[in-house]
Design a protein around this motif. Structure first.
Motif, PDB file in Angstrom:
ATOM      1  N   ALA A 134    -103.766  43.953  19.955  1.00  0.00           N
ATOM      2  CA  ALA A 134    -103.318  42.959  18.799  1.00  0.00           C
ATOM      3  C   ALA A 134    -101.811  43.458  18.032  1.00  0.00           C
ATOM      4  O   ALA A 134    -100.944  42.776  17.848  1.00  0.00           O
ATOM      5  CB  ALA A 134    -104.529  42.525  17.918  1.00  0.00           C
ATOM      6  N   VAL A 135    -101.773  44.581  17.724  1.00  0.00           N
ATOM      7  CA  VAL A 135    -100.670  45.195  17.174  1.00  0.00           C
ATOM      8  C   VAL A 135     -99.469  45.170  17.959  1.00  0.00           C
ATOM      9  O   VAL A 135     -98.498  44.565  17.510  1.00  0.00           O
ATOM     10  CB  VAL A 135    -101.113  46.843  16.695  1.00  0.00           C
ATOM     11  CG1 VAL A 135     -99.737  47.528  16.569  1.00  0.00           C
ATOM     12  CG2 VAL A 135    -101.739  46.725  15.654  1.00  0.00           C
ATOM     13  N   LEU A 136     -99.745  45.552  19.332  1.00  0.00           N
ATOM     14  CA  LEU A 136     -98.388  45.483  20.295  1.00  0.00           C
ATOM     15  C   LEU A 136     -98.036  43.997  20.485  1.00  0.00           C
ATOM     16  O   LEU A 136     -97.014  43.907  20.624  1.00  0.00           O
ATOM     17  CB  LEU A 136     -98.792  46.152  21.648  1.00  0.00           C
ATOM     18  CG  LEU A 136     -99.286  47.562  21.595  1.00  0.00           C
ATOM     19  CD1 LEU A 136     -99.774  47.878  23.011  1.00  0.00           C
ATOM     20  CD2 LEU A 136     -97.954  48.291  21.151  1.00  0.00           C
ATOM     21  N   ARG A 137     -99.085  42.983  20.693  1.00  0.00           N
ATOM     22  CA  ARG A 137     -98.579  41.749  20.594  1.00  0.00           C
ATOM     23  C   ARG A 137     -97.681  41.190  19.449  1.00  0.00           C
ATOM     24  O   ARG A 137     -96.889  40.444  19.462  1.00  0.00           O
ATOM     25  CB  ARG A 137     -99.872  40.818  20.859  1.00  0.00           C
ATOM     26  CG  ARG A 137    -100.269  40.509  22.218  1.00  0.00           C
ATOM     27  CD  ARG A 137    -101.408  39.647  22.412  1.00  0.00           C
ATOM     28  NE  ARG A 137    -102.303  39.618  21.507  1.00  0.00           N
ATOM     29  CZ  ARG A 137    -103.536  40.079  21.748  1.00  0.00           C
ATOM     30  NH1 ARG A 137    -103.720  41.032  22.614  1.00  0.00           N
ATOM     31  NH2 ARG A 137    -104.194  40.062  20.883  1.00  0.00           N
ATOM     32  N   ASP A 138     -98.295  41.799  18.351  1.00  0.00           N
ATOM     33  CA  ASP A 138     -97.481  41.398  17.037  1.00  0.00           C
ATOM     34  C   ASP A 138     -95.927  41.966  16.866  1.00  0.00           C
ATOM     35  O   ASP A 138     -95.183  41.272  16.767  1.00  0.00           O
ATOM     36  CB  ASP A 138     -98.314  41.968  15.763  1.00  0.00           C
ATOM     37  CG  ASP A 138     -99.262  40.859  15.168  1.00  0.00           C
ATOM     38  OD1 ASP A 138     -99.403  39.736  15.624  1.00  0.00           O
ATOM     39  OD2 ASP A 138    -100.413  41.491  14.344  1.00  0.00           O
ATOM     40  N   ILE A 139     -95.854  43.032  17.410  1.00  0.00           N
ATOM     41  CA  ILE A 139     -94.622  43.858  17.629  1.00  0.00           C
ATOM     42  C   ILE A 139     -93.730  42.897  18.591  1.00  0.00           C
ATOM     43  O   ILE A 139     -92.693  42.632  18.377  1.00  0.00           O
ATOM     44  CB  ILE A 139     -94.913  45.225  18.202  1.00  0.00           C
ATOM     45  CG1 ILE A 139     -95.329  46.213  17.005  1.00  0.00           C
ATOM     46  CG2 ILE A 139     -93.391  45.820  18.369  1.00  0.00           C
ATOM     47  CD1 ILE A 139     -95.890  47.514  17.389  1.00  0.00           C
ATOM     48  N   GLU A 140     -94.364  42.638  19.820  1.00  0.00           N
ATOM     49  CA  GLU A 140     -93.709  42.131  20.918  1.00  0.00           C
ATOM     50  C   GLU A 140     -93.340  40.555  20.359  1.00  0.00           C
ATOM     51  O   GLU A 140     -92.503  39.833  21.297  1.00  0.00           O
ATOM     52  CB  GLU A 140     -94.471  41.948  22.014  1.00  0.00           C
ATOM     53  CG  GLU A 140     -94.641  43.475  22.657  1.00  0.00           C
ATOM     54  CD  GLU A 140     -95.660  43.600  23.692  1.00  0.00           C
ATOM     55  OE1 GLU A 140     -95.607  44.403  24.600  1.00  0.00           O
ATOM     56  OE2 GLU A 140     -96.440  42.660  23.836  1.00  0.00           O
TER      57      GLU A 140
END
Length: 192
Positions: free
Chosen positions: A66-72
């Motif tokens: 979920a953190v990676l999706r927010d970054i992306e």
């Protein structure tokens, strides 16, 4: 700017309290005052136990995914790391090793760093900028570097640092647009 922007900040410090976190929070506050934004603050120290030993993205827990999706999917990425031995932390880099290599194309990235002395000030241009150039992100021309002496008890006390923060925000605002409004213009070449 009618649409609310999504600003995602990554504080690369591993401890709390942290000068890096204090710098990120001040930058986020200034950005929030300048533009309507939904912000997400990611503290690396909280995530390390969940991804530090993982080598493939498919093995990450949902929380890190979920953190990676927010970054992306950020409209603006604000990244900051403490500088150790001339570079960002290894775990900061490890997190970005999981970010899809095409997800940050043309995304504005505000770079920031903290260090023990002025000797590390060029780490923004020599370490952080090349990392985000790999992603083809739009690294903003003005980064913010802060030394330990500009803080007291993990609070910013330097007026010069406050001025650098204000200038970085002022220069960031004109390039901020939601992803859907960002043009991926392909230059046409006139062949003679």
């Amino acid at each position: 700017m009618a649409k609310t922007l999504k600003i995602v900040a990554v504080s690369g410090g591993l401890q709390r309290p942290s000068r890096t976190l204090a710098l990120v929070e001040q930058l986020l506050e200034g950005l929030n005052d300048a533009v309507p934004a939904k912000t997400r603050l990611i503290e690396l120290g909280e995530l390390v136990p969940k991804f530090g030993s993982v080598l493939q993205r498919a093995q990450l827990p949902r929380e890190v995914e979920a953190v990676l999706r927010d970054i992306e999917t950020a409209d603006l990425l604000l990244v900051a790391s403490p500088i150790y031995r001339g570079s960002y932390t290894g775990l900061f880099k490890h997190l970005f090793d999981f970010v899809h290599h095409e997800s940050l194309i043309d995304v504005p990235v505000l770079l920031a760093a903290t260090g023990g002395s002025d000797r590390h000030a060029l780490a923004i241009d020599h370490q952080l900028r090349p990392l985000f150039s790999f992603f083809q992100a739009h690294t903003l021309p003005i980064g913010v570097y802060a030394t330990d002496k500009e803080f007291d008890n993990y609070r910013i006390t330097s007026e010069a640092l406050r001025a650098r923060i204000a200038l970085a925000i002022e220069r960031a605002v004109p390039v901020l647009r939601p992803r859907g409004e960002r043009a991926h213009a392909v230059p046409t070449l006139a062949l003679a």
